[in-house]
Each structure stands twice: as C-alpha cells, then as structure tokens.
Design a protein around this motif. Structure first.
Motif: not given
Lengths: 344, 269
Positions: A68, A190, A193-194, A197-198, B195-197, B199-200, B203
């Motif tokens: 998460h 973890v 990392l998540i 990435a965001v 992951w990034g795209s 949730v990004g 957001l």
C-alpha cells in the motif's frame, strides 16, 4: 500498525495524546501563519485521496503479495509536514470510527506512530534535506524509500514500546521487537517504492505541486554519475573495510541447518575431480577464508572486503558494457543500411 | 464484496443511520462522545485477570444497543480489523503466563488464558463503543463534538471534508480499478509499471477537484467558519444531554468500582 484501544493502557494513551496534541498544536499554528485558506479544502480532499488510495493493492513482483501507499510521506511531499500531519490526523480519526482500524483512545498513539514520524521526520527532515539543492527523480526515489523505511521502523518501535508500557501482553519486549522490526522493514521498502513511483509521476507531470519545488529546480541538483560512483565507492569502502569486522562469527542460516542435519557445516566430498577443484581454488585464492595466506588478522578481513567489493564492481561494469556492446551490434544488424530500401 | 464496496456501503449506512429522528437525536454529540470515551477508558483500565468486572461493562453496550436499535452483528464484524494484533499478543500470554489461577473441573485455568480472554473482551467492547458512537452521531455529529471540545476549526473542517469527499474518491478508485482490471484480466492488484501513473493520475484529478471545491465554497460564501456547526445543532436539548452524560458517568463509575455480577449472584446464593 494501527494500535487498538484494547492494546493500550489509559496512562500510555494519555501520554501519547499529549505528545500528538503538542505536535498538532504546533502544526495548526504553522498552517495559520502560512495564511493559505485554500489549503484547507485541498487538505480535506487529499485526506480522502490517501484513504481511497490505501484501498488499492499494488502487486509486488515475484512475491504474490501486495503493498500500500505510505500516506504520511506522500502528504508531506505535497502539502508540507504541518498540513500533511493535520490531514493524517483526519484520516486516522475517520479510520478509527468507520473501520475500527485503530481506536478512539489509541488515536494519540496512532497519530504519533504513523503521522508524526511520516510527516515530520519523513517530510520535514528527510524530504527537505534531499531536496535542499534542487529536485530530481533520483532524489525523490531516494528520499521516499529512505523516509518510508525509517519512519516505519520508528513507528513499529513505538508500537512495541507502547505495548510494553501498557503491560497487556506477557510477550517479552525483545521478542515482540524482533517480530515487528523486520516485517516493517520489508513493508517500508515496498511502501517507499510505491510512494516514489507516484511522486516521480507527479514530478514529471506537475512538479510545482510538490513541496519545496522551485521553478529553477529543473535539471539542477541532479546527482551526476561521478558523484553517484563516488558515493557508491565510499559506501563499499566503509562496508567492506570497517563494517565487515563486525560480521557475526556464528554460522549463517545454511551452515546452521547443515550443522543440524549433517553434524558439520562443511561437507567433505571425495573423488579426483573434487580434489583437483580444491587444489585450483587453493592455488588461485588470494585471500583464503577472508584472510592473508597463513595469517589471521583484522587487516586481512578488511582488505578482503574492499578487494571483493572492487572485483564485483569491476565484473558488473564490464558485464554491463559487454551487454551494451552486444545490444548495439544486434541493433545495427537489424537496421537496414543507409541508402538501401527495406523491401527491394 | 471487496474492500472498496464494503467501504462505500459503510459510508452509506452511517449517513442513513445517523440521520434518524426522535428523542435519541436530541442528545448533543459532545455528550455521546464523552460517554463513549469514558466507557472505553474505564474498560481498558481493568486488570488483566478481572474478567468478571470487565464483563459487567457490557451492560452499557447492551442497553445502548437496544435503546438505539443498533445491530450487534454489524458491530462484531468490525473486530476483524484489529483481530490480528490482538490474537498475536493474546496468544503469547498463553505461553508466557502459565500460573494456575483456579481449576475448572479437572482443567487448570492459567493466568495466560484469562488475560487472553480479557484482551479479546476489551477488543470487542471498545470496537462496539466506537461503532455505536459513529452510528449515534455520524461524522458531522462527531465533528460538532470535537468542535465543542475546543479542537481548532481548521482541523475539524479537514476531518469533515475528508469524510465528505471520501465517497466520491472511493467511487473514482472503483471505476479506475474496474477499467484497469478489464484491460488486465486475471491480474491481482496493480502492476509495478502502472504504480506511478495509476495513483498519480488519481492524485492530479484529486487536486483539481480540491481547487474546484474551494472555488465553489467561496462562491457560496465560505469565510473559514466551521462547516459542522449547523449539522450538530439540530433539535438538540441541552438539559437532556446533561442528564444523559451525568447518568452514564455515575452508572459507568459504579460498574467500574463495584463487582455488579458478584453482588447480583450473592443475592441468589
């Protein structure tokens, strides 16, 4: 890591309420000083965002499990530590009421364990220090991972301490600590990392949204290859040269299992081929058993550590260049020569 | 039902339950918050071996649940969120506390067994108390209670807005996940590459929404005052609220001090 009401003694809960209350009072004062009234609705919506995004499972490759998002670090990286902290309090309060995730009495402890470390240490110190000389993708990744690991470790340690002082379990302090810390090390990695990435995505798309970003940050402050290599070399020297001296003298997991199963940690093999291989190893090994030949000294351990790190680095770099060269060749073979048409 | 659907259902349930009329809603949320926090405080203060005393605190939950017409089953389901940690710590007591407290027939009852049982009872009772508080007052009522206890306006507004926008964002996440799963059938969770795209983007849309919310609040005359005041002051009777808080304080204090079950048992013994 949410503490439940049943797991905390009233005295501990009261103390944690005082600690978290002081941090909340400071945050309210700071947010008021900023005088940005538009920040309040954004904080509310961001709180809902963290809550909702924590419902998403992120697949961890090769493990079959999922992770998460790390809320405190993410909120601080966007809203700043004080506003992020207040938002996290809102999230934790709603979680405790709506989902019994945590408790009303344990709210002070949960705010301290999850919001305080995540926002003030993760955002206020780690994120701020990493971004001091400008922002870059690599720095965001480094700050997020370092921040999440450290804050989760501290949070897990606080849970253990609070449980210990509450006296509700007979589980010895160090046994509980040994169960909590390694689990949260993996979770922290973890989550880091998540979160990274965001945040990297946001940095690429709308960098001005990130806390501490300045327009002239773009390109500035990126870690150069030389600097990265220097940092890695220094780390290798410290770990190989100094930290290796503190390595445990006890057998590792595999040796321990072998000792239990076969009565010895080193299995003897017989046969010509084995003897020849052992002879070659004996003749070739520069530092047999991590020592100078025929001597046992701390210097031998250090030199073998540094030499090992240097050899591994050299092999890795040569391997990378070899792969690159091979890749380029393959690419040129696939490309049609200049002036020639693809289909004649 | 997955986690998201459960959360959305829970939000709808809270909104519909908290809006009920009648004498029950005439009590100020601050009085309810006070009584519930007092109950939790007294419940967790019981000694780990005092199971009978602890059980007597259940009378509060029984009376409140019946009077407020709340579901005990739904409340019990919520224990699963804290079950893991309680089980971990409670089970440890079985192994580390083997003092024999008494014998039940031929069976030795150890201190670890009793302390594990009290831990579970405390867990269940405190979860019920939080559930009842939520169902009695709703989030708006809880915010009104926090406001009347002197919590700064900014903080309470953040809680209220977080709750209000939660349902929108949960539905948004549900839509995005559904779209993702349709494009990646059989895959558990979100792949590392997205992951990034994933949730990004959520957001970015959230931040846009936050700005729109603020603009519309300004257009409707928002000047920084608490949004919960109006919601918390409907049909409230101050006298009834004071009587409610005082009566429960006395009752809970009595349950904490006197072994009610033993006294009742001695009447028949």
């Amino acid at each position: 890591m949410h503490m439940a009401d049943a797991l905390i003694a009233p005295a501990v809960a009261g103390t944690m309420y005082l600690c978290s209350g002081a941090a909340a009072g400071y945050s309210v004062k700071k947010v008021r000083q900023l005088s940005e009234p538009e920040k309040i609705p954004v904080m509310g919506v961001m709180g809902a965002f963290v809550f909702a995004s924590q419902m998403i499972n992120f697949t961890i490759p090769g493990t079959g499990s999922s992770g998460h998002l790390c809320g405190g670090m993410l909120l601080s990286a966007i809203l700043g530590p004080e506003a992020g902290f207040l938002t996290m309090i809102g999230v934790l309060f709603i979680q405790s009421l709506l989902f019994a995730d945590g408790g009303v009495l344990a709210l002070g402890a949960n705010v301290w364990n999850m919001a305080f470390y995540g926002c003030f240490l993760g955002g206020g110190i780690i994120w701020k220090q990493f971004m001091k000389k400008g922002m870059s993708g690599k720095k965001i990744v480094a700050a997020s991972i370092t921040g999440c690991i450290l804050t989760l470790q501290l949070g897990a340690f606080s849970v253990t301490l609070e449980t210990f002082f509450s006296g509700i379990t007979e589980l010895p302090f160090f046994v509980f600590l040994a169960a909590m810390q390694p689990i949260h090390l993996a979770i922290g990695l973890v989550e880091g990392l998540i979160t990274s990435a965001v945040l990297v995505f946001i940095y690429e798309a709308r960098p001005e949204m990130l806390w501490g970003y300045h327009i002239n940050d773009s390109g500035k402050g990126k870690l150069s290859r030389k600097k990265t290599a220097a940092v890695l070399a220094l780390s290798a020297l410290i770990i190989g040269g100094a930290v290796s001296l503190t390595a445990s003298a006890y057998p590792d997991g595999l040796e321990w299992s072998m000792e239990k199963a076969a009565g010895t940690a080193e299995l003897e093999a017989e046969g010509k081929l084995y003897d020849k291989a052992a002879g070659v190893q004996e003749a070739v090994a520069l530092l047999p058993d991590y020592q100078f030949r025929g001597k046992e000294s701390a210097a031998g351990t250090s030199v073998s550590g540094i030499l090992g790190a240097a050899v591994v680095t050299a092999v890795c770099i040569s391997g990378c260049y070899a792969l690159k060269l091979f890749g380029k060749r393959k690419e040129t073979e696939l490309k049609p020569e200049k002036g020639k048409k693809g289909h004649e | 039902m997955n986690k998201l659907q459960q959360a959305i259902a829970m939000l709808h349930e809270v909104d519909s339950e908290a809006g009920r009329s009648g004498d029950r809603s005439r009590i100020h949320p601050a009085a309810r918050l006070f009584v519930n926090v007092l109950f939790i405080l007294l419940t967790v203060s019981f000694h780990k071996y005092n199971m009978m005393g602890l059980l007597s605190m259940g009378l509060y939950l029984l009376i409140t649940g019946i009077w407020e017409e709340l579901s005990f089953l739904k409340g019990l389901k919520r224990i699963r969120y804290i079950l893991f940690l309680i089980a971990l710590l409670g089970m440890a007591n079985l192994f580390f506390d083997r003092n024999i407290i008494f014998q039940f027939g031929s069976m030795n009852i150890t201190g670890g067994m009793i302390s594990m049982a009290t831990l579970f009872i405390k867990g269940v009772f405190t979860v019920y108390a939080a559930y009842f508080l939520l169902m009695e007052t709703g989030i708006e009522g809880s915010c009104a209670a926090l406001g009347s206890f002197g919590i700064p306006k900014g903080g309470v507004t953040v809680v209220l807005l977080t709750y209000r926008y939660l349902i929108l964002l949960l539905k948004e996440v549900q839509r995005m996940l559904q779209a993702y799963q349709l494009r990646a059938p059989g895959q558990k969770g979100i792949h590392i590459r997205a992951w990034g795209s994933f949730v990004g983007l959520l957001l970015l849309r959230t931040m846009e929404r936050g700005k729109d919310v603020y603009d519309s609040m300004l257009l409707r005359g928002y000047g920084g005052e608490g949004l919960w005041k109006e919601a918390g002051s409907r049909q409230i009777s101050s006298g009834l609220s004071v009587v409610y808080a005082a009566a429960w304080t006395l009752a809970l204090g009595a349950l904490r001090v006197f072994p009610v079950f033993q006294i009742a048992g001695s009447l028949f013994g």
